[in-house]
Design a protein around this motif. Structure first.
Motif, PDB file in Angstrom:
ATOM      1  N   GLY A  70       0.831  -1.197   0.000  1.00 42.75           N
ATOM      2  CA  GLY A  70       0.000   0.000   0.000  1.00 42.75           C
ATOM      3  C   GLY A  70       0.865   1.246   0.000  1.00 42.75           C
ATOM      4  N   PRO A  71       0.240   2.410  -0.184  1.00 45.58           N
ATOM      5  CA  PRO A  71       1.010   3.645  -0.344  1.00 45.58           C
ATOM      6  C   PRO A  71       1.562   4.251   0.941  1.00 45.58           C
ATOM      7  CG  PRO A  71      -1.328   4.098  -0.527  1.00 45.58           C
ATOM      8  CD  PRO A  71      -1.182   2.605  -0.395  1.00 45.58           C
ATOM      9  N   GLY A  72       1.223   3.703   2.105  1.00 42.50           N
ATOM     10  CA  GLY A  72       1.710   4.270   3.357  1.00 42.50           C
ATOM     11  C   GLY A  72       3.185   3.991   3.605  1.00 42.50           C
ATOM     12  N   GLU A  73       3.630   4.405   4.757  1.00 45.57           N
ATOM     13  CA  GLU A  73       5.026   4.204   5.173  1.00 45.57           C
ATOM     14  C   GLU A  73       5.308   2.718   5.344  1.00 45.57           C
ATOM     15  OE1 GLU A  73       8.762   5.633   6.146  1.00 45.57           O
ATOM     16  OE2 GLU A  73       7.034   6.873   5.633  1.00 45.57           O
ATOM     17  N   PRO A  74       6.299   2.154   4.621  1.00 46.33           N
ATOM     18  CA  PRO A  74       6.576   0.730   4.792  1.00 46.33           C
ATOM     19  C   PRO A  74       7.181   0.431   6.166  1.00 46.33           C
ATOM     20  CG  PRO A  74       8.143   1.704   3.257  1.00 46.33           C
ATOM     21  CD  PRO A  74       7.148   2.769   3.604  1.00 46.33           C
ATOM     22  N   ILE A  75       6.719  -0.678   6.735  1.00 48.76           N
ATOM     23  CA  ILE A  75       7.196  -1.117   8.040  1.00 48.76           C
ATOM     24  C   ILE A  75       8.049  -2.362   7.849  1.00 48.76           C
ATOM     25  CG2 ILE A  75       6.516  -1.928  10.345  1.00 48.76           C
ATOM     26  CD1 ILE A  75       5.804   1.013   9.770  1.00 48.76           C
ATOM     27  N   CYS A  76       9.224  -2.356   8.457  1.00 50.24           N
ATOM     28  CA  CYS A  76      10.155  -3.477   8.329  1.00 50.24           C
ATOM     29  C   CYS A  76      10.095  -4.380   9.548  1.00 50.24           C
ATOM     30  CB  CYS A  76      11.574  -2.952   8.103  1.00 50.24           C
ATOM     31  SG  CYS A  76      11.877  -2.407   6.403  1.00 50.24           S
ATOM     32  N   ASP A  77      10.913  -5.442   9.528  1.00 51.47           N
ATOM     33  CA  ASP A  77      10.961  -6.399  10.638  1.00 51.47           C
ATOM     34  C   ASP A  77      11.147  -5.672  11.962  1.00 51.47           C
ATOM     35  OD1 ASP A  77      10.686  -8.412   8.809  1.00 51.47           O
ATOM     36  OD2 ASP A  77      12.788  -9.011   8.833  1.00 51.47           O
TER      37      ASP A  77
ATOM     38  N   ILE B  89      13.671   0.171  -0.773  1.00 54.07           N
ATOM     39  CA  ILE B  89      14.714  -0.814  -1.076  1.00 54.07           C
ATOM     40  C   ILE B  89      14.908  -1.734   0.126  1.00 54.07           C
ATOM     41  CG2 ILE B  89      17.170  -1.107  -1.627  1.00 54.07           C
ATOM     42  CD1 ILE B  89      16.879   1.662  -3.140  1.00 54.07           C
ATOM     43  N   GLN B  90      14.870  -1.170   1.332  1.00 49.56           N
ATOM     44  CA  GLN B  90      14.974  -1.976   2.548  1.00 49.56           C
ATOM     45  C   GLN B  90      13.839  -3.008   2.605  1.00 49.56           C
ATOM     46  OE1 GLN B  90      18.205  -1.203   3.565  1.00 49.56           O
ATOM     47  NE2 GLN B  90      17.448  -1.232   5.660  1.00 49.56           N
ATOM     48  N   LYS B  91      12.624  -2.554   2.322  1.00 48.63           N
ATOM     49  CA  LYS B  91      11.464  -3.454   2.380  1.00 48.63           C
ATOM     50  C   LYS B  91      11.533  -4.505   1.277  1.00 48.63           C
ATOM     51  CE  LYS B  91       7.601  -4.839   4.176  1.00 48.63           C
ATOM     52  NZ  LYS B  91       7.589  -5.402   5.537  1.00 48.63           N
ATOM     53  N   LEU B  92      11.978  -4.100   0.087  1.00 46.02           N
ATOM     54  CA  LEU B  92      12.099  -5.049  -1.024  1.00 46.02           C
ATOM     55  C   LEU B  92      13.051  -6.183  -0.653  1.00 46.02           C
ATOM     56  CD1 LEU B  92      10.875  -5.008  -3.965  1.00 46.02           C
ATOM     57  CD2 LEU B  92      13.165  -4.350  -4.712  1.00 46.02           C
ATOM     58  N   LYS B  93      14.123  -5.846   0.044  1.00 47.65           N
ATOM     59  CA  LYS B  93      15.081  -6.853   0.508  1.00 47.65           C
ATOM     60  C   LYS B  93      14.433  -7.772   1.546  1.00 47.65           C
ATOM     61  CE  LYS B  93      19.130  -8.648   1.825  1.00 47.65           C
ATOM     62  NZ  LYS B  93      19.623  -9.848   1.173  1.00 47.65           N
ATOM     63  N   GLU B  94      13.693  -7.199   2.477  1.00 47.94           N
ATOM     64  CA  GLU B  94      13.048  -8.012   3.512  1.00 47.94           C
ATOM     65  C   GLU B  94      11.991  -8.945   2.923  1.00 47.94           C
ATOM     66  OE1 GLU B  94      11.642  -6.036   6.994  1.00 47.94           O
ATOM     67  OE2 GLU B  94      13.678  -5.532   7.627  1.00 47.94           O
ATOM     68  N   LEU B  95      11.330  -8.508   1.860  1.00 49.79           N
ATOM     69  CA  LEU B  95      10.327  -9.346   1.199  1.00 49.79           C
ATOM     70  C   LEU B  95      10.964 -10.418   0.316  1.00 49.79           C
ATOM     71  CD1 LEU B  95       7.695  -6.622   0.211  1.00 49.79           C
ATOM     72  CD2 LEU B  95       7.466  -8.372   1.991  1.00 49.79           C
ATOM     73  N   LYS B  96      12.305 -10.412   0.250  1.00 49.15           N
ATOM     74  CA  LYS B  96      13.073 -11.383  -0.543  1.00 49.15           C
ATOM     75  C   LYS B  96      12.786 -11.273  -2.045  1.00 49.15           C
ATOM     76  CE  LYS B  96      13.366 -14.848   3.186  1.00 49.15           C
ATOM     77  NZ  LYS B  96      13.991 -14.037   4.085  1.00 49.15           N
ATOM     78  N   ILE B  97      12.472 -10.043  -2.481  1.00 52.10           N
ATOM     79  CA  ILE B  97      12.232  -9.800  -3.901  1.00 52.10           C
ATOM     80  C   ILE B  97      13.526  -9.412  -4.598  1.00 52.10           C
ATOM     81  CG2 ILE B  97      10.979  -8.325  -5.542  1.00 52.10           C
ATOM     82  CD1 ILE B  97       8.713  -8.212  -3.456  1.00 52.10           C
ATOM     83  N   THR B  98      14.468  -8.864  -3.847  1.00 50.78           N
ATOM     84  CA  THR B  98      15.770  -8.530  -4.424  1.00 50.78           C
ATOM     85  C   THR B  98      16.886  -9.217  -3.648  1.00 50.78           C
ATOM     86  OG1 THR B  98      17.253  -6.758  -5.140  1.00 50.78           O
ATOM     87  CG2 THR B  98      16.131  -6.416  -3.047  1.00 50.78           C
ATOM     88  N   LYS B  99      17.944  -9.523  -4.395  1.00 49.88           N
ATOM     89  CA  LYS B  99      19.159 -10.082  -3.784  1.00 49.88           C
ATOM     90  C   LYS B  99      20.328  -9.124  -3.990  1.00 49.88           C
ATOM     91  CE  LYS B  99      17.825 -14.858  -4.661  1.00 49.88           C
ATOM     92  NZ  LYS B  99      18.233 -16.125  -5.271  1.00 49.88           N
ATOM     93  N   GLY B 100      20.029  -7.950  -4.514  1.00 48.30           N
ATOM     94  CA  GLY B 100      21.097  -7.019  -4.836  1.00 48.30           C
ATOM     95  C   GLY B 100      21.550  -7.196  -6.272  1.00 48.30           C
ATOM     96  N   CYS B 101      22.612  -6.492  -6.632  1.00 49.97           N
ATOM     97  CA  CYS B 101      23.083  -6.522  -8.024  1.00 49.97           C
ATOM     98  C   CYS B 101      24.462  -7.146  -8.187  1.00 49.97           C
ATOM     99  CB  CYS B 101      23.083  -5.105  -8.601  1.00 49.97           C
ATOM    100  SG  CYS B 101      24.248  -3.989  -7.788  1.00 49.97           S
TER     101      CYS B 101
ATOM    102  N   ASP C  79      19.948   8.477   3.430  1.00 45.90           N
ATOM    103  CA  ASP C  79      19.648   9.769   2.798  1.00 45.90           C
ATOM    104  C   ASP C  79      19.075   9.615   1.383  1.00 45.90           C
ATOM    105  OD1 ASP C  79      22.073   8.868   1.787  1.00 45.90           O
ATOM    106  OD2 ASP C  79      22.920  10.879   1.599  1.00 45.90           O
ATOM    107  N   ASN C  80      19.048   8.395   0.863  1.00 45.58           N
ATOM    108  CA  ASN C  80      18.411   8.132  -0.424  1.00 45.58           C
ATOM    109  C   ASN C  80      16.903   8.223  -0.221  1.00 45.58           C
ATOM    110  OD1 ASN C  80      17.015   6.608  -2.527  1.00 45.58           O
ATOM    111  ND2 ASN C  80      19.005   5.831  -3.146  1.00 45.58           N
ATOM    112  N   ILE C  81      16.222   9.000  -1.033  1.00 49.87           N
ATOM    113  CA  ILE C  81      14.784   9.230  -0.862  1.00 49.87           C
ATOM    114  C   ILE C  81      13.967   7.944  -0.964  1.00 49.87           C
ATOM    115  CG2 ILE C  81      14.329   9.791  -3.278  1.00 49.87           C
ATOM    116  CD1 ILE C  81      12.453  12.020  -2.216  1.00 49.87           C
ATOM    117  N   LEU C  82      14.505   6.941  -1.657  1.00 48.38           N
ATOM    118  CA  LEU C  82      13.780   5.673  -1.822  1.00 48.38           C
ATOM    119  C   LEU C  82      14.370   4.547  -0.962  1.00 48.38           C
ATOM    120  CD1 LEU C  82      13.165   5.927  -5.664  1.00 48.38           C
ATOM    121  CD2 LEU C  82      11.617   6.518  -3.795  1.00 48.38           C
ATOM    122  N   PHE C  83      15.225   4.911  -0.017  1.00 43.58           N
ATOM    123  CA  PHE C  83      15.868   3.954   0.889  1.00 43.58           C
ATOM    124  C   PHE C  83      14.876   2.984   1.521  1.00 43.58           C
ATOM    125  CE2 PHE C  83      16.955   3.097   5.394  1.00 43.58           C
ATOM    126  CZ  PHE C  83      18.105   2.343   5.238  1.00 43.58           C
ATOM    127  N   LYS C  84      13.780   3.514   2.060  1.00 42.40           N
ATOM    128  CA  LYS C  84      12.823   2.686   2.798  1.00 42.40           C
ATOM    129  C   LYS C  84      12.199   1.596   1.923  1.00 42.40           C
ATOM    130  CE  LYS C  84       9.305   6.292   2.142  1.00 42.40           C
ATOM    131  NZ  LYS C  84       8.515   7.311   2.858  1.00 42.40           N
TER     132      LYS C  84
END
Length: 199
Positions: free
Chosen positions: A90-97, A122-134, A115-120
């Motif tokens: 959803g569009p709200g603030e993502p909540i992590c572990d 990317i953090q959530k995408l990693k926790e959801l196991k959708i990304t493994k990095g590059c 300080d990256n505007i989209l940091f939050k």
């Protein structure tokens, strides 16, 4: 695990609603939001108008800070993180572990700082196991400014929907299937995701 699976199922239902809405409302022009560079009459991108506007209405995209959408622009890996996380949670603030706002968590990747505007996202995408990095197998970098390749997009979408080990037709792991595309061999790092996306 059940919570993650629920979020993924909910997220994909959300995405399907967006695409169904875009498909069914191709001629609809009464959206509450607008971008000056997105028009149903645009000869290059008019076909995407209803999809873009549906994503905006649902809070999946907010466009650029100058008010434009940039329909002809490539999508970066950090932008894709925002799209996918907003679609799933959803569009709200993502909540992590730990029930902590993702913006307040310790960075998973060396090249993505708070300080990256989209940091939050990317953090959530990693926790959801959708990304493994590059940079597998180290997985210490995300490459946020790099454009998303078609292969990476396949991996993001399939992982979001089915996890890291998709099963293809006949009950076979997709990694063991015969290639659908001449330019994607079983040795390709994203082979199994591309196979599944094709199906």
């Amino acid at each position: 695990m059940k919570k993650v699976r629920f979020l993924l199922i909910f997220g994909w239902c959300w995405i399907l609603v967006i695409f169904a809405e875009g498909f069914l409302c191709q001629n609809q022009k009464a959206y509450s939001l607008s971008f000056p560079d997105v028009s149903p009459d645009d000869p290059n991108y008019g076909y995407a108008y209803s999809y873009i506007m549906a994503m905006a209405e649902k809070g999946i995209t907010t466009g650029y800070s100058n008010g434009t959408f940039g329909p002809g622009d490539s999508v970066t890996r950090e932008q894709m993180a925002a799209f996918l996380v907003r679609a799933i949670t959803g569009p709200g603030e993502p909540i992590c572990d730990g029930n902590i706002p993702c913006k307040d968590t310790q960075p998973y990747f060396k090249d993505v700082t708070p300080d990256n505007i989209l940091f939050k996202y990317i953090q959530k995408l990693k926790e959801l196991k959708i990304t493994k990095g590059c940079n597998p197998p180290e997985s210490t970098l995300y490459c946020p400014d790099r454009a998303v390749t078609r292969a990476e997009m396949a991996a993001f979408l399939v992982r979001a929907l089915e996890g890291d080990d998709p099963i293809c037709k006949g009950g076979l792991p997709c990694s063991q299937t015969s290639p659908y595309f001449q330019d994607v061999s079983p040795n390709h790092p994203q082979f199994k995701y591309i196979q599944r996306l094709k199906e």
